[in-house]
Design a protein around this motif. Structure first.
Motif, PDB file in Angstrom:
ATOM      1  N   LYS A 326      12.144  35.683  87.066  1.00 43.26           N
ATOM      2  CA  LYS A 326      11.426  34.540  87.847  1.00 43.26           C
ATOM      3  C   LYS A 326      10.299  34.639  88.286  1.00 43.26           C
ATOM      4  O   LYS A 326       9.442  34.049  88.155  1.00 43.26           O
ATOM      5  CB  LYS A 326      12.270  34.141  89.249  1.00 43.26           C
ATOM      6  CG  LYS A 326      13.509  33.354  89.378  1.00 43.26           C
ATOM      7  CD  LYS A 326      13.895  32.938  90.622  1.00 43.26           C
ATOM      8  CE  LYS A 326      15.289  32.402  91.224  1.00 43.26           C
ATOM      9  NZ  LYS A 326      16.323  33.359  90.902  1.00 43.26           N
ATOM     10  N   GLU A 327      10.375  36.260  88.599  1.00 43.96           N
ATOM     11  CA  GLU A 327       8.437  36.190  89.065  1.00 43.96           C
ATOM     12  C   GLU A 327       7.408  36.144  87.839  1.00 43.96           C
ATOM     13  O   GLU A 327       6.910  35.427  88.259  1.00 43.96           O
ATOM     14  CB  GLU A 327       8.346  38.013  89.607  1.00 43.96           C
ATOM     15  CG  GLU A 327       9.495  38.102  90.797  1.00 43.96           C
ATOM     16  CD  GLU A 327      10.313  38.711  90.005  1.00 43.96           C
ATOM     17  OE1 GLU A 327      11.418  39.746  89.195  1.00 43.96           O
ATOM     18  OE2 GLU A 327      11.660  37.908  89.926  1.00 43.96           O
ATOM     19  N   VAL A 328       7.580  36.650  86.478  1.00 46.80           N
ATOM     20  CA  VAL A 328       6.892  36.022  85.553  1.00 46.80           C
ATOM     21  C   VAL A 328       6.601  34.974  85.015  1.00 46.80           C
ATOM     22  O   VAL A 328       5.220  34.899  85.392  1.00 46.80           O
ATOM     23  CB  VAL A 328       7.361  37.457  84.366  1.00 46.80           C
ATOM     24  CG1 VAL A 328       6.428  36.864  83.202  1.00 46.80           C
ATOM     25  CG2 VAL A 328       7.518  39.344  84.406  1.00 46.80           C
ATOM     26  N   ILE A 329       7.876  34.228  84.913  1.00 54.32           N
ATOM     27  CA  ILE A 329       8.279  32.951  85.035  1.00 54.32           C
ATOM     28  C   ILE A 329       7.398  32.146  85.896  1.00 54.32           C
ATOM     29  O   ILE A 329       6.202  31.924  85.820  1.00 54.32           O
ATOM     30  CB  ILE A 329       8.816  32.654  84.894  1.00 54.32           C
ATOM     31  CG1 ILE A 329       9.383  32.976  83.455  1.00 54.32           C
ATOM     32  CG2 ILE A 329       9.091  30.805  84.852  1.00 54.32           C
ATOM     33  CD1 ILE A 329      11.132  32.086  83.868  1.00 54.32           C
ATOM     34  N   SER A 336      10.064  28.129  82.365  1.00 52.47           N
ATOM     35  CA  SER A 336      11.663  28.511  82.195  1.00 52.47           C
ATOM     36  C   SER A 336      11.851  29.947  80.934  1.00 52.47           C
ATOM     37  O   SER A 336      11.275  30.219  80.503  1.00 52.47           O
ATOM     38  CB  SER A 336      12.829  27.419  81.352  1.00 52.47           C
ATOM     39  OG  SER A 336      11.859  26.566  80.627  1.00 52.47           O
ATOM     40  N   SER A 337      13.075  30.554  81.797  1.00 52.97           N
ATOM     41  CA  SER A 337      13.611  31.501  80.462  1.00 52.97           C
ATOM     42  C   SER A 337      13.792  30.894  78.690  1.00 52.97           C
ATOM     43  O   SER A 337      13.671  31.759  78.169  1.00 52.97           O
ATOM     44  CB  SER A 337      14.550  32.186  80.461  1.00 52.97           C
ATOM     45  OG  SER A 337      16.087  31.514  80.910  1.00 52.97           O
ATOM     46  N   ALA A 338      14.337  28.920  79.195  1.00 50.22           N
ATOM     47  CA  ALA A 338      14.662  28.786  78.023  1.00 50.22           C
ATOM     48  C   ALA A 338      12.665  28.738  76.701  1.00 50.22           C
ATOM     49  O   ALA A 338      13.059  29.004  75.693  1.00 50.22           O
ATOM     50  CB  ALA A 338      15.571  27.499  77.648  1.00 50.22           C
ATOM     51  N   ASN A 339      11.948  27.597  77.081  1.00 51.97           N
ATOM     52  CA  ASN A 339      10.316  28.332  76.800  1.00 51.97           C
ATOM     53  C   ASN A 339      10.576  29.641  76.626  1.00 51.97           C
ATOM     54  O   ASN A 339       8.696  29.611  75.590  1.00 51.97           O
ATOM     55  CB  ASN A 339       9.400  28.149  78.629  1.00 51.97           C
ATOM     56  CG  ASN A 339       9.697  26.504  77.818  1.00 51.97           C
ATOM     57  OD1 ASN A 339       9.931  25.974  76.930  1.00 51.97           O
ATOM     58  ND2 ASN A 339       8.688  25.683  79.304  1.00 51.97           N
ATOM     59  N   VAL A 340      10.636  30.580  77.523  1.00 48.72           N
ATOM     60  CA  VAL A 340       9.892  32.118  76.907  1.00 48.72           C
ATOM     61  C   VAL A 340      10.833  32.354  75.681  1.00 48.72           C
ATOM     62  O   VAL A 340      10.149  32.711  74.845  1.00 48.72           O
ATOM     63  CB  VAL A 340      10.768  32.694  78.290  1.00 48.72           C
ATOM     64  CG1 VAL A 340      10.179  34.132  77.139  1.00 48.72           C
ATOM     65  CG2 VAL A 340      10.012  32.794  79.141  1.00 48.72           C
ATOM     66  N   ASN A 341      12.180  32.431  75.158  1.00 48.58           N
ATOM     67  CA  ASN A 341      12.488  32.026  73.750  1.00 48.58           C
ATOM     68  C   ASN A 341      11.540  31.474  73.027  1.00 48.58           C
ATOM     69  O   ASN A 341      11.633  31.407  71.675  1.00 48.58           O
ATOM     70  CB  ASN A 341      13.860  31.972  74.084  1.00 48.58           C
ATOM     71  CG  ASN A 341      14.739  32.694  74.892  1.00 48.58           C
ATOM     72  OD1 ASN A 341      14.065  34.236  74.443  1.00 48.58           O
ATOM     73  ND2 ASN A 341      15.786  32.924  75.444  1.00 48.58           N
ATOM     74  N   ALA A 342      11.347  30.323  73.591  1.00 45.11           N
ATOM     75  CA  ALA A 342      10.798  29.144  72.182  1.00 45.11           C
ATOM     76  C   ALA A 342      10.037  29.935  71.714  1.00 45.11           C
ATOM     77  O   ALA A 342       8.862  29.684  70.889  1.00 45.11           O
ATOM     78  CB  ALA A 342      10.819  28.019  72.708  1.00 45.11           C
TER      79      ALA A 342
END
Ligand SMILES: Nc1ncnc2c1ncn2[C@@H]1O[C@H](COP(=O)(O)OP(=O)(O)O)[C@@H](O)[C@H]1O
Ligand SMILES: [Mg+2]
Length: 378
Positions: A326-329, A336-342
């Motif tokens: 949450k903090e890094v995002i 979102s974490s889905a974004n991070v993966n993409a």
């Protein structure tokens, strides 16, 4: 004082410019001289070309003939065949008549034509009418085996920038052709090397791909600081200048040991400094190098989305794992974490980052430094 530039970058490091890599060189030499196909992978400018050139130039057995082919310029199957056939013919025969005869005998189906430059002995290009419908491509792919048999030698074919074939139209079909022709050749050993780790691994490590398990996979590592420091120190000393071990270590830290940047930064420091290197010389050389690359980096950034850039900011600032927290995002506006993966997937594909286990690194250490010095956020 020695007039010769003590450092080299932008071309393969050879001779006294080459350092370390004894273990890699031994393994590659053993493979190539004993018929083991080898795949060599690392990000750009770590030293693949230098290593392969060093190893093949050290092969002294007259029955083993190494051939180096750079396919960076090849954009299609057709261009690959031209580069492949003409380099092999050029490098396995010494006389003009022999070229012509070789081409006539082994490439009869493609009717090769030669054209000559100012020095016909080394300067020729070959063209042929390659027709994808007949089997003439097989003639071309069998060429090294036939020449090797006829001359009773073994060929070691080194294909540089091999990742390029991923961009050819119908790449998988092409890879299938190569594999099925090459795997039966008894007198030819292949060494394929390239950057784009992600792509190279896909070619050679993915069960569904034609080149799966084609050979021994070598992942080149960085040259460690313990090897660079004495190298840099000695180069300065040999040319009448003084750099301290701490300063040489600093060069490694700043460049994150990326071979080409270590040599490049050392060179700028070398020509800017007086007899004794000062810390100001180092700072000013780093600024020069960033400035020299500024336009290139800006162009790189233009190709990236805002989210991808935010992610790189996080990595550059030292956050190598846990990007989905949450903090890094929130802090880096990754949404979102889905974004991070993409984002990770896209940057991996663009060869900008590398992921080892969980840890993300930026391949280009100077780009990382440049990102860190930009003010993207308030
Ligand atoms: N073994 C080495 N010793 C010293 N410098 C090296 C070595 N390997 C690479 N370099 C430096 O890195 C640069 C890029 O090397 P290169 O072999 O072209 O990398 P790659 O083929 O992986 O892109 C060289 O020009 C040189 O400055
Ligand atoms: Mg290279």
């Amino acid at each position: 004082m020695n007039e010769i530039n003590p450092f080299v970058f932008g071309k393969a490091a050879e001779g006294e410019y080459f350092t370390d890599r004894q273990e890699d060189a031994r393994r590659l030499n053993a493979n190539l001289t004993h018929g083991i196909n080898t795949i060599l992978i690392s990000p750009r400018r770590w030293g693949k070309t230098s290593l392969v050139k060093k190893v093949i130039s050290g092969i002294s057995n007259p029955r083993i003939k190494p051939i180096y082919i750079d396919i960076f310029q090849c954009k299609s199957e057709n261009e690959f065949y031209h580069a492949f056939a003409s380099t092999i013919i050029k490098q396995t025969s010494s006389k003009l008549e022999e070229w012509a005869e070789m081409a006539k005998t082994f490439l009869s189906r493609v009717s090769p034509k030669f054209s000559f430059g100012p020095d016909p002995m080394s300067d020729f290009s070959m063209s042929f009418d390659w027709n994808p419908k007949d089997d003439s491509d097989l003639d071309i792919l069998q060429l090294p085996e036939k020449i090797a048999q006829k001359k009773n030698i073994r060929l070691v074919i080194c294909l540089d920038e091999f990742q390029q074939i991923g961009d050819f139209p119908d790449s998988i079909k092409f890879q299938k052709k190569l594999r099925s022709a090459w795997q039966h050749q008894q007198h030819v050993t292949y060494c394929m090397f390239g950057s784009k780790k992600h792509l190279m691994e896909q070619f050679f490590n993915d069960k569904s791909m034609p080149f799966f398990k084609f050979g021994d996979m070598m992942f080149l590592k960085k040259i460690p600081t313990s090897e660079w420091v004495p190298f840099i120190f000695d180069k300065f000393k040999e040319t009448g200048k003084v750099i301290t071990m701490e300063q040489a270590t600093k060069i490694c830290d700043i460049t994150d040991n990326l071979s080409s940047y270590v040599q490049h930064l050392s060179w700028i420091i070398w020509y800017k400094s007086g007899k004794v290197v000062t810390n100001e010389d180092i700072d000013s050389a780093v600024n020069d190098m960033l400035e020299q690359n500024r336009i290139f980096f800006q162009r790189e950034v233009e190709q990236l989305s805002e989210l991808q850039m935010n992610f790189l900011r996080a990595v550059a600032s030292g956050i190598t794992t846990g990007h989905s927290s949450k903090e890094v995002i929130k802090k880096y506006r990754l949404e979102s974490s889905a974004n991070v993966n993409a984002i990770k997937k896209a940057l991996l594909k663009k060869d900008i980052i590398d992921i080892e286990g969980q840890a993300v690194t930026i391949n280009d250490s100077l780009f990382k430094l440049w990102i860190n010095r930009q003010q993207f956020f308030d």
